[in-house]
Write a protein that holds these residues in place. Sequence first.
Motif, PDB file in Angstrom:
ATOM      1  N   SER A 363      -8.603  27.834  17.539  1.00 12.67           N
ATOM      2  CA  SER A 363      -7.399  27.218  16.986  1.00 12.67           C
ATOM      3  C   SER A 363      -7.428  25.697  17.082  1.00 12.67           C
ATOM      4  O   SER A 363      -6.407  25.050  16.967  1.00 12.67           O
ATOM      5  CB  SER A 363      -6.164  27.754  17.718  1.00 12.67           C
ATOM      6  OG  SER A 363      -6.220  27.421  19.089  1.00 12.67           O
ATOM      7  N   ARG A 364      -8.596  25.149  17.317  1.00 12.75           N
ATOM      8  CA  ARG A 364      -8.750  23.703  17.351  1.00 12.75           C
ATOM      9  C   ARG A 364     -10.145  23.368  16.854  1.00 12.75           C
ATOM     10  O   ARG A 364     -11.052  24.190  16.942  1.00 12.75           O
ATOM     11  CB  ARG A 364      -8.537  23.134  18.753  1.00 12.75           C
ATOM     12  CG  ARG A 364      -9.497  23.646  19.793  1.00 12.75           C
ATOM     13  CD  ARG A 364      -9.254  23.002  21.165  1.00 12.75           C
ATOM     14  NE  ARG A 364      -7.919  23.231  21.667  1.00 12.75           N
ATOM     15  CZ  ARG A 364      -7.036  22.255  21.829  1.00 12.75           C
ATOM     16  NH1 ARG A 364      -7.378  21.006  21.521  1.00 12.75           N
ATOM     17  NH2 ARG A 364      -5.832  22.505  22.306  1.00 12.75           N
ATOM     18  N   PRO A 365     -10.332  22.179  16.294  1.00 17.96           N
ATOM     19  CA  PRO A 365     -11.674  21.815  15.823  1.00 17.96           C
ATOM     20  C   PRO A 365     -12.678  21.892  16.962  1.00 17.96           C
ATOM     21  O   PRO A 365     -12.429  21.399  18.064  1.00 17.96           O
ATOM     22  CB  PRO A 365     -11.494  20.361  15.340  1.00 17.96           C
ATOM     23  CG  PRO A 365     -10.036  20.219  15.072  1.00 17.96           C
ATOM     24  CD  PRO A 365      -9.341  21.109  16.049  1.00 17.96           C
ATOM     25  N   GLN A 366     -13.792  22.561  16.698  1.00 19.43           N
ATOM     26  CA  GLN A 366     -14.828  22.707  17.704  1.00 19.43           C
ATOM     27  C   GLN A 366     -15.750  21.492  17.666  1.00 19.43           C
ATOM     28  O   GLN A 366     -15.934  20.870  16.626  1.00 19.43           O
ATOM     29  CB  GLN A 366     -15.627  23.984  17.469  1.00 19.43           C
ATOM     30  CG  GLN A 366     -14.773  25.264  17.507  1.00 19.43           C
ATOM     31  CD  GLN A 366     -14.123  25.481  18.853  1.00 19.43           C
ATOM     32  OE1 GLN A 366     -14.776  25.362  19.894  1.00 19.43           O
ATOM     33  NE2 GLN A 366     -12.843  25.797  18.849  1.00 19.43           N
ATOM     34  N   PHE A 367     -16.319  21.170  18.811  1.00 18.31           N
ATOM     35  CA  PHE A 367     -17.197  20.010  18.866  1.00 18.31           C
ATOM     36  C   PHE A 367     -18.359  20.280  19.812  1.00 18.31           C
ATOM     37  O   PHE A 367     -18.335  21.200  20.622  1.00 18.31           O
ATOM     38  CB  PHE A 367     -16.418  18.773  19.340  1.00 18.31           C
ATOM     39  CG  PHE A 367     -15.870  18.883  20.741  1.00 18.31           C
ATOM     40  CD1 PHE A 367     -16.622  18.473  21.829  1.00 18.31           C
ATOM     41  CD2 PHE A 367     -14.599  19.417  20.962  1.00 18.31           C
ATOM     42  CE1 PHE A 367     -16.118  18.577  23.112  1.00 18.31           C
ATOM     43  CE2 PHE A 367     -14.090  19.527  22.239  1.00 18.31           C
ATOM     44  CZ  PHE A 367     -14.859  19.100  23.318  1.00 18.31           C
ATOM     45  N   ALA A 368     -19.379  19.480  19.643  1.00 22.07           N
ATOM     46  CA  ALA A 368     -20.540  19.519  20.529  1.00 22.07           C
ATOM     47  C   ALA A 368     -20.735  18.125  21.103  1.00 22.07           C
ATOM     48  O   ALA A 368     -20.296  17.122  20.528  1.00 22.07           O
ATOM     49  CB  ALA A 368     -21.786  19.963  19.774  1.00 22.07           C
ATOM     50  N   ILE A 369     -21.380  18.064  22.249  1.00 22.06           N
ATOM     51  CA  ILE A 369     -21.682  16.789  22.887  1.00 22.06           C
ATOM     52  C   ILE A 369     -23.188  16.704  23.083  1.00 22.06           C
ATOM     53  O   ILE A 369     -23.806  17.618  23.635  1.00 22.06           O
ATOM     54  CB  ILE A 369     -20.946  16.652  24.232  1.00 22.06           C
ATOM     55  CG1 ILE A 369     -19.431  16.485  23.982  1.00 22.06           C
ATOM     56  CG2 ILE A 369     -21.482  15.471  25.032  1.00 22.06           C
ATOM     57  CD1 ILE A 369     -18.615  16.347  25.230  1.00 22.06           C
ATOM     58  N   LEU A 370     -23.767  15.618  22.598  1.00 16.09           N
ATOM     59  CA  LEU A 370     -25.196  15.358  22.766  1.00 16.09           C
ATOM     60  C   LEU A 370     -25.343  14.250  23.800  1.00 16.09           C
ATOM     61  O   LEU A 370     -24.671  13.222  23.729  1.00 16.09           O
ATOM     62  CB  LEU A 370     -25.837  14.945  21.439  1.00 16.09           C
ATOM     63  CG  LEU A 370     -25.654  15.923  20.274  1.00 16.09           C
ATOM     64  CD1 LEU A 370     -26.324  15.382  19.021  1.00 16.09           C
ATOM     65  CD2 LEU A 370     -26.217  17.287  20.617  1.00 16.09           C
ATOM     66  N   VAL A 371     -26.237  14.470  24.760  1.00 14.41           N
ATOM     67  CA  VAL A 371     -26.393  13.533  25.864  1.00 14.41           C
ATOM     68  C   VAL A 371     -27.840  13.078  25.957  1.00 14.41           C
ATOM     69  O   VAL A 371     -28.758  13.906  25.991  1.00 14.41           O
ATOM     70  CB  VAL A 371     -25.961  14.176  27.205  1.00 14.41           C
ATOM     71  CG1 VAL A 371     -26.092  13.166  28.332  1.00 14.41           C
ATOM     72  CG2 VAL A 371     -24.538  14.681  27.124  1.00 14.41           C
ATOM     73  N   ASN A 372     -28.028  11.768  25.959  1.00 12.77           N
ATOM     74  CA  ASN A 372     -29.338  11.184  26.242  1.00 12.77           C
ATOM     75  C   ASN A 372     -29.359  10.884  27.731  1.00 12.77           C
ATOM     76  O   ASN A 372     -28.746   9.924  28.189  1.00 12.77           O
ATOM     77  CB  ASN A 372     -29.548   9.922  25.414  1.00 12.77           C
ATOM     78  CG  ASN A 372     -30.955   9.391  25.536  1.00 12.77           C
ATOM     79  OD1 ASN A 372     -31.797   9.993  26.191  1.00 12.77           O
ATOM     80  ND2 ASN A 372     -31.207   8.268  24.918  1.00 12.77           N
ATOM     81  N   VAL A 373     -30.061  11.730  28.504  1.00 12.59           N
ATOM     82  CA  VAL A 373     -29.957  11.725  29.958  1.00 12.59           C
ATOM     83  C   VAL A 373     -30.913  10.692  30.551  1.00 12.59           C
ATOM     84  O   VAL A 373     -32.047  10.529  30.096  1.00 12.59           O
ATOM     85  CB  VAL A 373     -30.262  13.128  30.520  1.00 12.59           C
ATOM     86  CG1 VAL A 373     -30.102  13.134  32.029  1.00 12.59           C
ATOM     87  CG2 VAL A 373     -29.316  14.147  29.904  1.00 12.59           C
TER      88      VAL A 373
END
Length: 979
Positions: A363-373
Amino acid sequence: MIIYRNGSSVYNFEIDEQTLFTQTLMGEEKVVANFISSTSINLKIGDYVLLNSKKYSIVGETFKQQISATTYKYELEFLGEVYQLYNSIIKHLGRTKFSYFGTPSELLGLLVSSMGSGWYVGAAPNLEPQLFEFKDVSCRVVLSDIASKFQLEYYVDNQNIYLVEKVGSAKGVSLGYGRNQGAYDITRQSTSSSYATVWYAFGGSTNLTAGYRDGQDRLTLNNPIEYNVSEFGRKEGVLEFDYIYPRRTATITSVTSPTSIIDNTLDFDLNEQNITDAHAKIIFKSGELNGQEFFITKYNASTKEITFQVNKDDTGYETPNSTFAVAVGDRYTLAGITMPSSYISAAETELYNAANKYASQNSRPQFAILVNVDEKYIREAGFAYQIYAGDVININAPNLNYTGGIRIQSISYPLVNANKITLSLSNTVNYSVSEMLVKEQKEQKNVIVNLGKGYNALKAKLGWKTTQELLNLTFDPDGYFNTGNIRPLSIETSMLVVGVKSQQFILQIIIEPNYNGDANVVKVNSGILVHYLIEETIRTWQVSGQTVTIPDNNARYIYARCNKVDYNDAQIIFSTQQIKTNDSTLYYHFLVGVLHSVMEGVRWISLTYGATSINGRFIKTGRIQSFDGSTYFDLDLAEIGGKITFTNNDGQKELVSDLATKSTRHFTTTPITPYKIGDLWTDGSFLYRCKTARSSGSFSSSDWEDATKYDNTKTVIDGGLVTSGTLQVAGDNSNIKAGVTGAGSSDSDVRFWAGETFLNRASAPFKVLQNGAMYAVGAVIQGFINATSGNFGVLSIFNNSIVNNFVSEAMIILRNDPAGQFAGFGTNVKPATSSDKASIVIEQKGSNFGWNIAAELRAANSSSRNVALWCPEGEAILSNAVINGRRTYETTLNNQNLNLDVSDWDMVCINPQGSGDSGVTFTGLANPGKEVAVINLNMGKAMFIYNSIRGYSSVTIPDGGAVTCKFTGTYWYVCGQNF
């Protein structure tokens, strides 16, 4: 890394940055290795490598390229054990097409029995059983289907298969942006997953009463389910759960004949539930008849006996029989009847629970997080080999509106450096088998891409009309054709037209099945539909975009639903119904094609609109393609695709690509070796020619030069304004050495450059990027500079400070040699020839001045203490010193003894008063050599130093006298007196 075969070494190759390990949650797990060998290696399917005691195997053909007489290039993929599930088909009682009703544990048991010996059920939760339909599918696809339907997750470990609520665990890993927080950069991006804030839920159409909810033909709810409407607005979506309908699943208590069973727990009379209309069925959910359904012929209400008829297939084979029979304890359900209201209410509750669970998570826009570690952070924290796909880590990114736990969707790193981790994070779970799809479908995008681009609707309309006129005017000049020439195996005619009037339209949209690897999600982009025959006037509709979730694995018709009066109202819909074009008074339904049922975890699309006419030697159509879709001729788009081969007169076959490489090769992406002089490279805007051949190794831009003045942006002069794509400046020798360009659109593209050609502008000694960053080998800059970041050698601007990198020396030198002035500050400002080191050196040796002051220090206005120079460690060596004043403590004592830390004072002045004795006792720890003078300010009364001077319990200082004391590091001594 060693490649093994049956435990023996086959080849040992050196790992590097291109040897990557990748793991995705419920997806791919593999080791990718690219290397060069001086020998030819005979690799086979089943060869494997070991990583962290786990086996990764070759499962298909490998890439091997001979690039010289003794040099071979290999690109290998070693896949994890879950890929072995592709090698076996799901089977039950010797059948590959069957229905099965079971719990997660029972389905895993079915799966491992299909895999054969060596595979085991690891664990599975105890959930209500569900019905599955299987037809010639691999165990890998089945595992994904089981997890998806039960909303579980899976993993495979040492050939044990596990179904769990969630894979992985919470790890004590926290990442944030900034120094010592573990991340160089953090990106938040949309996953394009479908969501809605208002969900309309529907179940199946089975076992509903007549007039259910004012004529609804499917199970439904009173109201839609709403979440987050106030936050994200009203966005509607539809959920379909065909498997939820009013039903009673129970257990057989006795068997009276091969086609009669008794359930003594049955709580209603089937005779009152409309079983006489020949639609009532009994469907078995377990046992030897699991998944099969039979028509009910009779029900005895007094004995609760259900009688059903025998099934007979096309070959005459009958069930039940002696091999496949019903038994006590088998589960069953009933369909095709009118269920009592209590069961309808229970089904609606089940529908609500299923829909609410889905709606609450979508019920909310889904998102992803990309991390440069930061690999240094991972190394120091010891996280290498400790985090895996499915684990939860903490992200602290308040500026990206997210702080909290989030799951690792994928992790990858080069084997040569396991600390160099790349992470993809999201709380969205995908059930996918896309990693093993054929490439054409795995990457299937733009199934319908601008099909009307360059396609004229008026000409298409005229083409249809001329075809119809030709069809009307066609006759049989030989009197040969009649109905007898249309036979079961052949048709002889003068003209053939395939296509109907309603399907003559142009569709400019994009349909993406298997969206994000999910076979039941289809994304439709917005676009237009132009119909040139449905009405006398050519009509154009605006088609809205959407992402649709298909609730089951069955096929759907694809329609373009277009409002008959509002040309802004058009949508692509997917339906199991056969809808005619004018069935609706409000909408046209134009048949676009078919979205096929899920096959091996993938959906395909077949398009049916348009027309084909054949007459004589002429064929008019839109697209010709092979059945697998890999080779095609798209006449509307003027495009040919696939592996095209030409056969010469001598029978030799050559690929189109090979014909091209015999002469000049034309690269459309960055060239790869080998390439030769004269080859061409187009990057979409500019044309380059190879000037230096290279047979192997990596691409070098210095091998290429501008081939032409080509520029796809016109130069326009409009009054005082000149616009152009690229402006290049040539030197005296006619070589390009500077320019301005608008080529590219990213922040890293060069806009101004000097000192290099256009092709090599990225390495020019002077350049300015689109984001404003300037690079210069040398620069003279005058005026105001506001620098908030950057480097000065090993010095960096950080947090409004200038710091070095903490591992090398750095200094700032200020000098005026003619004036004899020098000031140096840093880790060491002594010359390299000196054996000494100094952090600060200041010289002021000029003449014709007043005083030469090398350093002037002031400290004042503190409420506690003002220290202009403090040396808590080391020595102070002064070749010549003038001390103008000493730190003095002065007080009056009235018959008192004062405990005083004299390490802070050079002079102690006491004015004793009263009839009794007064004095001072030294406290505190002074350094060796410390000297203090104690002065009696009273000219008529003595004072004392108590318990401080070695050898004396007290030292008397007469009126007006003074004593000087020194500290050796252990004891105080009197070194001088004046009285």
